[in-house]
Each structure stands twice: as C-alpha cells, then as structure tokens.
Design a protein around this motif. Structure first.
Motif, PDB file in Angstrom:
ATOM      1  N   UNK A  76      -4.071 -15.428  10.946  1.00 18.00           N
ATOM      2  CA  UNK A  76      -3.846 -14.081  11.473  1.00 18.00           C
ATOM      3  C   UNK A  76      -3.444 -13.105  10.377  1.00 18.00           C
ATOM      4  N   UNK A  77      -3.737 -11.832  10.582  1.00 16.93           N
ATOM      5  CA  UNK A  77      -3.333 -10.828   9.584  1.00 16.93           C
ATOM      6  C   UNK A  77      -1.819 -10.679   9.578  1.00 16.93           C
ATOM      7  N   UNK A  78      -1.273 -10.178   8.480  1.00 18.77           N
ATOM      8  CA  UNK A  78       0.180  -9.984   8.419  1.00 18.77           C
ATOM      9  C   UNK A  78       0.636  -8.934   9.436  1.00 18.77           C
ATOM     10  N   UNK A  79       1.841  -9.093   9.946  1.00 19.82           N
ATOM     11  CA  UNK A  79       2.385  -8.152  10.919  1.00 19.82           C
ATOM     12  C   UNK A  79       2.603  -6.772  10.303  1.00 19.82           C
ATOM     13  N   UNK A  80       2.937  -6.737   9.019  1.00 15.05           N
ATOM     14  CA  UNK A  80       3.139  -5.474   8.314  1.00 15.05           C
ATOM     15  C   UNK A  80       2.423  -5.550   6.974  1.00 15.05           C
ATOM     16  N   UNK A  81       2.188  -4.405   6.403  1.00 15.02           N
ATOM     17  CA  UNK A  81       1.547  -4.368   5.088  1.00 15.02           C
ATOM     18  C   UNK A  81       0.039  -4.218   5.188  1.00 15.02           C
ATOM     19  N   UNK A  82      -0.644  -4.502   4.106  1.00 16.41           N
ATOM     20  CA  UNK A  82      -2.092  -4.326   3.992  1.00 16.41           C
ATOM     21  C   UNK A  82      -2.828  -5.305   4.910  1.00 16.41           C
ATOM     22  N   UNK A  83      -3.614  -4.757   5.830  1.00 16.80           N
ATOM     23  CA  UNK A  83      -4.371  -5.591   6.756  1.00 16.80           C
ATOM     24  C   UNK A  83      -5.881  -5.476   6.538  1.00 16.80           C
ATOM     25  N   UNK A  84      -6.305  -4.450   5.815  1.00 17.06           N
ATOM     26  CA  UNK A  84      -7.740  -4.204   5.672  1.00 17.06           C
ATOM     27  C   UNK A  84      -8.451  -5.258   4.828  1.00 17.06           C
ATOM     28  N   UNK A  85      -7.778  -5.797   3.838  1.00 15.28           N
ATOM     29  CA  UNK A  85      -8.415  -6.783   2.965  1.00 15.28           C
ATOM     30  C   UNK A  85      -8.075  -8.218   3.377  1.00 15.28           C
ATOM     31  N   UNK A  86      -7.556  -8.388   4.579  1.00  9.71           N
ATOM     32  CA  UNK A  86      -7.140  -9.714   5.042  1.00  9.71           C
ATOM     33  C   UNK A  86      -8.350 -10.620   5.256  1.00  9.71           C
ATOM     34  N   UNK A  87      -8.251 -11.844   4.805  1.00 11.19           N
ATOM     35  CA  UNK A  87      -9.278 -12.848   5.004  1.00 11.19           C
ATOM     36  C   UNK A  87      -8.811 -13.772   6.128  1.00 11.19           C
ATOM     37  N   UNK A  88      -9.549 -13.794   7.218  1.00 14.21           N
ATOM     38  CA  UNK A  88      -9.162 -14.598   8.373  1.00 14.21           C
ATOM     39  C   UNK A  88      -9.596 -16.050   8.243  1.00 14.21           C
ATOM     40  N   UNK A  89     -10.174 -16.405   7.117  1.00 11.33           N
ATOM     41  CA  UNK A  89     -10.584 -17.781   6.821  1.00 11.33           C
ATOM     42  C   UNK A  89     -11.891 -18.155   7.491  1.00 11.33           C
ATOM     43  N   UNK A  90     -12.720 -17.171   7.818  1.00  9.74           N
ATOM     44  CA  UNK A  90     -14.049 -17.482   8.346  1.00  9.74           C
ATOM     45  C   UNK A  90     -15.079 -16.675   7.578  1.00  9.74           C
TER      46      UNK A  90
END
Length: 126
Positions: A112-126
C-alpha cells in the motif's frame, strides 16, 4: 460582450458489474465482459442519462476500448444516436502481471502507498 456562454456538463460513468468481479480475478486491463446484471445496469445508466440530458444537447461520448466499458458506452450511445470515441488512455489502472489472476495473488504482493508523504511515485509491487 453579447456572446452566449458555453456551458458544458461532464458525466463520468464507470462500468457496472463485470465477469472479473464474479470470478474474483484482478481487473485493470484484463478485458472482461459485463455480466447479465451489468448489462441491465448499463441500460439503467443510459436511461438515467437520457432523462437528465435535454433533447438537442450536443453529446460527445468517450470510452476506453475495454469490452466492459465499451458495452456500457454502446448502451448510452444508442439512446443518444451518437458514435462513441474510443481511447485506450481512458482505461483504468493496469495491474501488470496481476491482471486476470486471482485477487488473492495480488493481495499477497500488494504494497500500500504511504499514509503521508509522496504517493505519486509509489510502486505497489505489480
């Protein structure tokens, strides 16, 4: 200053129940069909839009090219007498290799993406 104001209304519609929902598999770009209940819901959506949009209004209809969204769009297009414009960029998010696999497969690997902070570059592992 005597011109008419251009008023646009945007209606956003999502596809109703599709086979991947009942099969418990990951959707995304997996090209599933509408279920019989989904087809009935698509017709209801089309009828509700027809009731809201005045006769004579200029209607443009855009859809992704996936079968479930195209079927939904075709129900709407028929009532308005327009041809939908298909654009693959309107597809929902791709889940990569998880698409079409059991939902549990994705759930076990999903980050899951972090609750706070940068979410746009998050890799969901798929």
């Amino acid at each position: 200053m005597g011109g008419r104001a251009l008023i646009r209304t945007l209606h956003v519609v999502t596809h109703p129940e599709a086979t991947h929902h009942l099969e418990g598999v990951v959707g995304g770009w997996h090209d599933s069909q509408l279920t019989p209940a989904g087809i009935r819901a698509a017709l209801s959506i089309a009828q509700a839009l027809r009731a809201r949009i005045p006769n004579g209004a200029q209607v443009e209809l855009f859809s992704s090219d996936l079968q479930r969204t195209l079927h939904t769009t075709e129900e709407i297009a028929e009532l308005f007498g327009v041809k939908p414009i298909l654009d693959r960029r309107l597809r929902e998010k791709s889940y990569g290799e998880a698409e079409g696999k059991p939902q549990e497969w994705l759930d076990q690997r999903f980050v899951p993406p972090p609750a706070v902070g940068e979410r746009m570059d998050h890799d969901e592992n798929v």
